[in-house]
Design an enzyme around this catalytic site. Structure first.
Site, mmCIF file in Angstrom:
data_model
loop_
_atom_site.group_PDB
_atom_site.id
_atom_site.type_symbol
_atom_site.label_atom_id
_atom_site.label_comp_id
_atom_site.label_asym_id
_atom_site.label_seq_id
_atom_site.Cartn_x
_atom_site.Cartn_y
_atom_site.Cartn_z
ATOM 1 N N LYS A 1 17.166 -14.405 -22.378
ATOM 2 C CA LYS A 1 15.643 -14.520 -21.653
ATOM 3 C C LYS A 1 16.375 -14.166 -20.074
ATOM 4 C CE LYS A 1 14.168 -18.677 -19.122
ATOM 5 N NZ LYS A 1 13.642 -20.625 -19.810
ATOM 6 N N LYS B 1 7.207 -26.517 -11.380
ATOM 7 C CA LYS B 1 8.440 -27.059 -10.868
ATOM 8 C C LYS B 1 8.039 -27.597 -9.214
ATOM 9 C CE LYS B 1 11.453 -24.406 -13.491
ATOM 10 N NZ LYS B 1 12.059 -26.056 -14.972
ATOM 11 N N ASP C 1 17.506 -18.049 -14.075
ATOM 12 C CA ASP C 1 17.322 -18.403 -15.739
ATOM 13 C C ASP C 1 16.662 -17.216 -16.028
ATOM 14 O OD1 ASP C 1 16.103 -19.719 -17.012
ATOM 15 O OD2 ASP C 1 13.684 -19.854 -16.230
ATOM 16 N N ASP D 1 4.945 -23.502 -17.432
ATOM 17 C CA ASP D 1 7.040 -23.887 -17.494
ATOM 18 C C ASP D 1 7.800 -23.511 -18.978
ATOM 19 O OD1 ASP D 1 9.385 -23.949 -15.863
ATOM 20 O OD2 ASP D 1 8.762 -25.865 -15.723
ATOM 21 N N GLU E 1 8.219 -21.111 -20.928
ATOM 22 C CA GLU E 1 7.935 -19.650 -20.561
ATOM 23 C C GLU E 1 9.115 -19.057 -21.330
ATOM 24 O OE1 GLU E 1 9.653 -21.063 -18.273
ATOM 25 O OE2 GLU E 1 11.060 -19.692 -17.655
ATOM 26 N N ARG F 1 10.719 -19.374 -24.301
ATOM 27 C CA ARG F 1 9.890 -19.522 -25.419
ATOM 28 C C ARG F 1 8.711 -18.133 -26.135
ATOM 29 N NH1 ARG F 1 9.196 -25.711 -25.878
ATOM 30 N NH2 ARG F 1 10.394 -25.357 -24.317
#
Ligand code: BES
Ligand code: ZN
Ligand code: ZN
Length: 475
Positions: free
Chosen positions: A245, A257, A268, A327, A329, A331
Site C-alpha cells: 500500500k 480524518k 501511509d 478513509d 482507501e 483496501r
C-alpha cells in the site's frame, strides 16, 4: 552510516569493546595490567553481565567498554548489544573483540547488524546538522575473519535496504508524491530489477476502478509500479509476489480524518516502501528466486473531484464496491493491485503489506504486525521468519461471519464493515480479490511501521519493519 571493518591485529588508540556473559572478563586481548584494572572496575560497579549492562572503564590509555550479554545470548541479544553500543559510544572509532568462540561469525554478524541499524538517522531536512559526536567506525578483531567478513557482506544489502525503507517512509508527502516515488523506483533498474510504471492513462484503460477512485480527489496523479527479479531465469513463473500500500498521504478524503496526528499519514505508504526496499535487497543479494513486487501509489485527498461516501465503483476484477467511507482507501488500492498480480502475472503465492487499519494498531500496538490468512502453512512460515529476525507477527481471525459484514444491499460489497473487528473485515475485503488457488496472506503493519520511542536497534520514527522478514522468507 557506520563503517564495519575486519582485522586480525589488535587495534590501538580506539575504544576497546568486550562482551561477556560472566561477571568477570576473560580475554587474551588485554595485557595482565589492563586485565587487573578492568577486573577492579567491574567489581566496583558490581557488574553482573546482564543483557545490555555496560561498564565503561576509564583511566587507561584506551577506553575499555565491557558489555553484558545475559546467560545464553542468541542472535537477537547480540543485535541489541550492537545497538546499545552505537548509542553508548561517542568516540569515532572502536574495536570489538568477540568472545563467543563457538559461534564467531554469527556473533559478529549480529553485533554489526545492531550497530548498523541503530546508527540510522533521518536528518536530510536539517539545514544545520546536529554537531553530536558519534561512533563512525567499528573494527571486529579476530584470527579467522574470513567467514565473518563474507557473512556480513551478504547481510549488508538487507541492512541498507531496511534503512532505505525507513528513509522513504519518513519522507514528507510533498517530497514523495506518487510521481516522485515512481521515479525513485525506476532508478532501481540499476540493481538489475525490471521496472514498469503504469501511468494514469494506462490505469484508466486497464480499469483500475477502485485505485482510481482513491486518486481522483488529488492533483497528484497515481502510479502503479511493477518490479520483477528473475533470479531463476529458466523458470518463467514467479515463486512469490509482494503487494504494498503506497498511499503517499491519507487525509481520509471526504471522510476527512481529525486534525490531530494527521501528519503521521505521510507514512501511509510504508507497505510500498517495504516492498520496494525488499525487492532492491533481493536484486543486490542476487537471490535465486523469481519475485515480483507491485505497489499502488496514490494520494487520498478531499476536493470537488473526490469520491463521495455512497459512491459505487467497479473494481479491476469487475466486482462493484459501495464506498461508504473514503478513509478506508487502502483496501481499494490493494484490491486492484492484488487482482492485477494474479490476472496478468499468474502469481500463486502473494503477501501484501499495508498500514491498513487503526484497529490492528489498537489491538497489537507496536509489538506485532497483524497477520491474516486462510493458509495455515503460509502463516507458519511467516510467523517463524518473523521470530528469527525479531519482526514478530500475530495471527488474527478471518471467517465467513466477518466476510458477511462487508456485504452491501446495492453493490457486491461495501468498503467498511462497521465499528467492530476492523482488522478482520478489512482482510476479508482484500480476500474478495484473491482467486481460488492463490495462497495469500495480509500483513497489517499499522503500528509497527513507526516507533514512538527508540529501541536498541531501531531509532524512534520509521522502522522499515518487514524488510528483514521478507528477506528471511525468501531465503
Ligand atoms: N491509513 C489508515 C490506517 C491507519 C490509522 C494507519 C492509524 C496507521 C495509523 C487507513 O486508511 C484508515 O484510515 N483506516 C480506517 C478504516 C475505517 C474507516 C474503516 C481506520 O482504521 O480507522
Ligand atoms: Zn484511510
Ligand atoms: Zn490509509
Amino acid at each position: 552510516m557506520i563503517t564495519i571493518n575486519f582485522k586480525k591485529e589488535i587495534q590501538k588508540n580506539v575504544v576497546q569493546i568486550f562482551a561477556t556473559n560472566k561477571p568477570e572478563l576473560k580475554t587474551n586481548c588485554l595485557t595482565p595490567a589492563q586485565k587487573k584494572y578492568v577486573a577492579q572496575a567491574l567489581k566496583q560497579c558490581d557488574f553482573k553481565a546482564k543483557e545490555g549492562e555496560i561498564v565503561s572503564v576509564l583511566g587507561l590509555e584506551e577506553k575499555i567498554l565491557v558489555v553484558g550479554t545475559g546467560e545464553c545470548p542468541n542472535r537477537t541479544a547480540f543485535e541489541k548489544i550492537g545497538g546499545k553500543l552505537a548509542g553508548a559510544i561517542k568516540d569515532e572509532k572502536a574495536a570489538y573483540y568477540p568472545l563467543n568462540a563457538k559461534n564467531l561469525s554469527e556473533e559478529i554478524n549480529a553485533v554489526a547488524t545492531g550497530l548498523f541499524l541503530a546508527s540510522f538517522k533521518f536528518d536530510k531536512y536539517l539545514s544545520k546538522k546536529k554537531n553530536e559526536k558519534e561512533l563512525k567506525d567499528v573494527t571486529f578483531v579476530c584470527e579467522d575473519i574470513k567467514g565473518a567478513k563474507k557473512q556480513f557482506e551478504e547481510t549488508k544489502p538487507i541492512l541498507e535496504s531496511v534503512c532505505f525503507a525507513r528513509a522513504l517512509s519518513a519522507e514528507p508527502a510533498n517530497h514523495l508524491t506518487p510521481l516522485i516515488f515512481s521515479k525513485l523506483i525506476e532508478k532501481l533498474a540499476d540493481t538489475g530489477l525490471e521496472i514498469e510504471i503504469l501511468s494514469l492513462k494506462e490505469l484508466k484503460s486497464k480499469k483500475f476502478g477502485m485505485l482510481l477512485s482513491v486518486a481522483q480527489g488529488s492533483q497528484n496523479e497515481p502510479k502503479v509500479a511493477i518490479m520483477k527479479w528473475m533470479g531463476n531465469p529458466k523458470k518463467k513463473t514467479f515463486d512469490i509476489g509482494f503487494v504494498g500500500k503506497g498511499v503517499t498521504f491519507d487525509s481520509g478524503g471526504i471522510s476527512l480524518k481529525p486534525g490531530a496526528g494527521m501528519g503521521d499519514m505521510k507514512q501511509d505508504m510504508t507497505g510500498a516502501a517495504v516492498v520496494v526496499s525488499s525487492m532492491r535487497s533481493f536484486a543486490l543479494r542476487k537471490v535465486k528466486n523469481n519475485v515480483i513486487g507491485i505497489v499502488g501509489l496514490v494520494e487520498n485527498m478531499p476536493s470537488g473531484s473526490a469520491t463521495r461516501p455512497g459512491d459505487i465503483v467497479t473494481s479491476l476484477s469487475g466486482k462493484t464496491v459501495e464506498i461508504l467511507n473514503t478513509d478506508a482507501e487502502g483496501r481499494l488500492v490493494l484490491g486492484d493491485c492484488l487482482w492485477y498480480m494474479q490476472q496478468v502475472y499468474k502469481v500463486k503465492k502473494i503477501i501484501d503489506l499495508a498500514t491498513l487499519t487503526g484497529a490492528v494498531m489498537a489491538a497489537l500496538g507496536e509489538e506485532y504486525a497483524g497477520l491474516f490468512s486462510y493458509d495455515d502453512k503460509l502463516v507458519e512460515e511467516i510467523i517463524s521468519a518473523g521470530k528469527s529476525v525479531d519482526e514478530e507477527v500475530w495471527r488474527l481471525p478471518m471467517n465467513k461471519a466477518y466476510d458477511k459484514m462487508i456485504d452491501s444491499d446495492i453493490a457486491d460489497m461495501k468498503n467498511i464493515g462497521g465499528r467492530l473487528a476492523g482488522g478482520s473485515t478489512a482482510a476479508c475485503f482484500l480476500h474478495r480479490f484473491i482467486k481460488e488457488g492463490t495462497s495469500w496472506a495480509h500483513l497489517d503493519i499499522a503500528g509497527v511501521d513507526k516507533y514512538e520511542k527508540s529501541r536498541p536497534i531501531t531509532p524512534k520514527g520509521a522502522t522499515g519493519w518487514g524488510v528483514r522478514l521478507l528477506n528471511e522468507l525468501v531465503k
